[in-house]
Design an enzyme around this catalytic site. Structure first.
Site, PDB file in Angstrom:
ATOM      1  N   ASP A  63      -1.992  -0.701   3.272  1.00 56.63           N
ATOM      2  CA  ASP A  63      -2.289  -0.869   4.688  1.00 56.63           C
ATOM      3  C   ASP A  63      -1.132  -0.399   5.553  1.00 56.63           C
ATOM      4  O   ASP A  63      -0.028  -0.115   5.063  1.00 56.63           O
ATOM      5  CB  ASP A  63      -2.579  -2.343   4.989  1.00 56.63           C
ATOM      6  N   TYR A 138       3.166  -5.654  -7.272  1.00 56.48           N
ATOM      7  CA  TYR A 138       3.670  -5.718  -5.909  1.00 56.48           C
ATOM      8  C   TYR A 138       4.780  -6.749  -5.810  1.00 56.48           C
ATOM      9  O   TYR A 138       4.828  -7.714  -6.581  1.00 56.48           O
ATOM     10  CB  TYR A 138       2.567  -6.133  -4.938  1.00 56.48           C
TER      11      TYR A 138
END
Length: 310
Positions: A63, A138
């Site tokens: 994003d 992540y």
């Protein structure tokens, strides 16, 4: 160009490209009209090198504001480009090395220092950056009142008031590891499942006091990492009990719909970094994994109700 492994025309050859980027000044990964995106800048550079439009397929879309230390894409380039990439005479090199060199040069000239090309390699058509991946990892860094604020990392480290209980967050994190319907911690997309296997989730305070969350899963739903971290922050602040995230996952597995669950607590995007993507070894393993990844998971895997996953 093509999105899927194994269907590219024979006039092209497939390359894997490893890259990283600072997401601060990008409007996310995916191409958007009139907006600067990582895919847009990368594909513009490839088009200049190839003198034809090039489509890239990414391991995982990020994003706006999200960073990547080691992202992976694949693309199909014209076969007749290979001699130009290889060079001549004493400057002969592998086409993949030539692609890295040219792509670095083009991005530099186009003012894109926030994209770093790590490496490239020519791969069989069975390799698919998205579907052949077996896991993504992540990290998320967060500064609370006990952390030292470093001005050089402020663009990658959100801050909040108060002190979080790292021990409580770590205990809570261990309860959500495994195969679950992560509907309570994501924004479901049409025609996509919310069932994922969270392989590992660790929470620790680093030497400078900054709290680091490390998450590894077979894949992540939309906003899943930021929402999971947000849930753990609620635990660390005392707003939720240690068991609340696991309770919410159990409710989803029993058929709860999104409207019956608490609203998402999304953490700011700029603390999130895609660290690496894992792939199996070999062409056959890539093809097998791609076939498996394309099969939607169903809620029956969880031993719950017959609610269809989307």
């Amino acid at each position: 160009m093509t999105d899927t492994a194994g269907s590219a025309p024979p006039s092209t050859v497939r390359f894997r490209i490893d890259l990283g980027y600072d997401g601060t000044d990008f409007h996310g990964w995916a191409v958007q009209p009139e907006l600067r995106t990582v895919q847009g800048v990368l594909e513009e550079g490839l088009a200049l090198i190839c003198a034809t439009p090039v489509r890239t397929v990414v391991a995982g879309r990020t994003d706006a504001g999200v960073h990547a230390r080691r992202q992976v894409v694949h693309c199909d380039l014209p076969v007749d480009l290979l001699p130009r990439l290889a060079g001549r005479g004493a400057r002969t090199r592998e086409p993949a090395d030539g692609l890295v060199s040219r792509l670095r040069g083009v991005l530099g000239h186009r003012g894109a220092p926030d994209i770093v090309i790590h490496a490239a390699q020519q791969v069989p058509r069975a390799f698919d950056a998205r579907f052949a991946a077996v896991w993504r990892r992540y990290s998320y860094r967060l500064a609370d009142a006990d952390a030292l604020r470093d001005p050089l990392t402020v663009r990658q480290t959100p801050s909040l008031r108060g002190t979080l209980d790292v021990g409580a967050m770590q205990r809570s994190a261990q309860e959500v590891v495994g195969l679950h319907d992560f509907l309570p911690f994501c924004k479901p997309r049409p025609e996509s499942t919310t069932i994922r296997t969270l392989l590992d989730l660790q929470v620790e305070r680093e030497g400078d006091g900054v709290i680091r969350f490390d998450l590894r899963a077979d894949a992540f739903c939309h906003h899943m990492v930021r929402a999971l971290v947000g849930g753990l922050v609620r635990v660390g602040s005392g707003a939720w009990s240690v068991t609340e995230p696991a309770v919410l996952l159990a409710r989803a597995g029993q058929g709860a719909i999104r409207e019956e669950l608490p609203p998402l607590h999304l953490m700011p995007a700029h603390g999130l970094v895609l660290e690496e993507v894992g792939y199996p070894e070999g062409e056959r393993a890539w093809a097998q994994q791609a076939a498996t990844a394309r099969n939607r998971r169903r809620v029956e895997e969880l031993g719950g109700s017959a609610r269809p996953t989307i």
